[in-house]
Scaffold this motif. Sequence first.
Motif, short mmCIF file in Angstrom:
data_model
loop_
_atom_site.label_atom_id
_atom_site.label_comp_id
_atom_site.label_asym_id
_atom_site.label_seq_id
_atom_site.Cartn_x
_atom_site.Cartn_y
_atom_site.Cartn_z
N SER A 187 0.84 -1.21 0.00
CA SER A 187 0.00 0.00 0.00
C SER A 187 0.87 1.26 0.00
CB SER A 187 -0.91 0.00 1.24
OG SER A 187 -0.13 0.21 2.40
N GLY A 188 2.18 1.08 0.11
CA GLY A 188 3.09 2.23 0.12
C GLY A 188 3.41 2.70 1.52
N LYS A 189 2.85 2.02 2.55
CA LYS A 189 3.12 2.44 3.93
C LYS A 189 4.58 2.13 4.32
CE LYS A 189 1.77 0.99 8.30
NZ LYS A 189 1.24 -0.13 8.94
N VAL A 190 5.23 3.11 4.91
CA VAL A 190 6.63 2.93 5.31
C VAL A 190 6.71 2.80 6.83
CG1 VAL A 190 8.92 4.01 5.34
CG2 VAL A 190 7.47 4.23 3.31
N TYR A 191 7.45 1.81 7.31
CA TYR A 191 7.59 1.61 8.75
C TYR A 191 8.89 0.82 9.02
CZ TYR A 191 5.80 -3.01 7.47
OH TYR A 191 5.64 -4.23 6.85
N TYR A 192 9.26 0.72 10.27
CA TYR A 192 10.47 -0.03 10.64
C TYR A 192 10.09 -1.30 11.39
CZ TYR A 192 13.62 3.72 9.22
OH TYR A 192 14.32 4.64 8.49
N SER A 193 10.79 -2.39 11.12
CA SER A 193 10.62 -3.63 11.90
C SER A 193 11.97 -3.97 12.52
CB SER A 193 10.21 -4.80 11.00
OG SER A 193 8.97 -4.54 10.40
N THR A 194 11.93 -4.43 13.76
CA THR A 194 13.18 -4.81 14.43
C THR A 194 13.16 -6.30 14.75
OG1 THR A 194 13.29 -2.59 15.35
CG2 THR A 194 14.70 -4.24 16.37
N TYR A 195 14.28 -6.98 14.45
CA TYR A 195 14.38 -8.43 14.66
C TYR A 195 15.63 -8.74 15.46
CZ TYR A 195 11.31 -8.21 10.57
OH TYR A 195 10.31 -7.90 9.69
N LYS A 196 15.54 -9.79 16.26
CA LYS A 196 16.73 -10.23 17.01
C LYS A 196 17.33 -11.44 16.29
CE LYS A 196 15.61 -8.42 21.55
NZ LYS A 196 16.19 -7.13 21.24
N VAL A 197 18.62 -11.33 15.99
CA VAL A 197 19.29 -12.38 15.23
C VAL A 197 20.46 -12.91 16.06
CG1 VAL A 197 20.52 -12.89 13.08
CG2 VAL A 197 18.70 -11.17 13.09
N PRO A 198 20.50 -14.24 16.33
CA PRO A 198 21.59 -14.78 17.14
C PRO A 198 22.96 -14.63 16.47
CG PRO A 198 20.05 -16.51 16.45
CD PRO A 198 19.53 -15.25 15.90
N LYS A 199 23.93 -14.15 17.24
CA LYS A 199 25.26 -13.87 16.67
C LYS A 199 25.95 -15.13 16.14
CE LYS A 199 26.41 -9.68 19.16
NZ LYS A 199 27.22 -9.02 20.16
N ASP A 200 25.72 -16.24 16.79
CA ASP A 200 26.44 -17.45 16.37
C ASP A 200 25.84 -18.11 15.13
OD1 ASP A 200 24.15 -18.20 17.61
OD2 ASP A 200 25.04 -19.83 18.80
N LYS A 201 24.76 -17.55 14.60
CA LYS A 201 24.12 -18.17 13.42
C LYS A 201 24.49 -17.45 12.12
CE LYS A 201 20.92 -21.22 15.08
NZ LYS A 201 21.74 -21.73 16.17
N ILE A 202 25.03 -16.26 12.23
CA ILE A 202 25.29 -15.49 11.00
C ILE A 202 26.67 -14.84 11.01
CG2 ILE A 202 22.83 -14.92 10.74
CD1 ILE A 202 23.90 -11.95 11.53
#
Lengths: 241, 137
Positions: free
Chosen positions: A15-30
Amino acid sequence: MADEYEFEIKRKDESGKVYYSTYKVPKDKISTVLEGLLYIKENLDQSLSFRYSCRMEICGSCGMEIDGKPRMACSTIVEDLKKDHIKIEPLKHYKVIRDLVVDIDPFFDKYREVKPYIIRDDDGKYDKELPQTPEQFHEYANFAMCIKCGLCMAACPIEGSDPNYLGPAPLAAAWRYIADNRDQGAKYRVEVVDGEEGTSRCHFAGECTEVCPKGVDPSFAIQKLRRTALKIEIASIFGGR
Amino acid sequence: MVEVNKEMKEGITAWAKFYKKGMGYFAFAFHRLSGLVILFYLYLHYTVLSNLLRGQATYNAIVKSITYGPYDSFLVLDFLLALVIFYHGANGVRLALNEFGIGMYHHKALFITFEIIAMVLLGLFDYYALQFVGVGF
Ligand code: SF4
Ligand code: FES
């Protein structure tokens, strides 16, 4: 130090809506930012959109603003950013299609403008090999490394204020062919690169060179183009086309 | 010319964001800022000069007031102006050389060298300017 990274990602939905999403990513996986995005896609949010292919800085498709700078997601090691909170946004100066995916068509349109191929006066109908010494090869080799990722277009401040400006990568491509001893197309390219939206728009901020993942040095190519264009223009005044 | 998407446009302030950028960007952004200051000064200068139309005595009184008081605090701005002009001039010479293909491999070193020379000259200029207005050391 926490054992998770926080990826804050700028999103844009259909729809063109702009927003921010925050995710937690484990350090030992990436290790890389791209791996972080893939982790999110596979484990946390399937709706996240981003572009990638080779995972090894060759295809040029994973460019994005990472921690305030245009970078390739596949070659940016998260640990090197030296922070746990990583802000990721789509590349600047491009239309955002969805999330981190941008429309790079205008970039390729500009690229085509400079005729990025060998042009011959004999229309390619030469009957013997076109020799090239190692020195002649090195005249343009560096500029042939461009992977068309478009990071330089996002970093260039002139691109931001004048979208008609041809931009660093197309101009570097023009130089790549002009510097090739087999090419005879400089006289045709000069009309484009020396035009109103060509080299004269460059103010030598040099950010294109700073962000280029392949060390192409477009700002250097643009200064070279300027001198070549001047020579050709002067020669044309004296009938030397 | 290709048709470009206007969404690419970031606006006139795009060039002023030099946070997290390289030295070349710093040189570029301050070249523009200093250029704007010089342009502003040019018009200010014209405005002051236009007082000549109001007669020699009026003009002299204005110049005296901003040199020896009561408005001599303007002199501080003169020193800032000199800083901006010396910076802009030195970077301008470097850019002109680079555009002619001279020193392109060392453009950052050239920037630093030219600016150091410009700042030494600025120091000399400031010293003699202060002597001129009667501030001794
Ligand atoms: S010049 Fe560098 S930054 Fe620009 S498109 Fe080519 S590889 Fe990417
Ligand atoms: S995925 Fe190909 S360059 Fe990053």
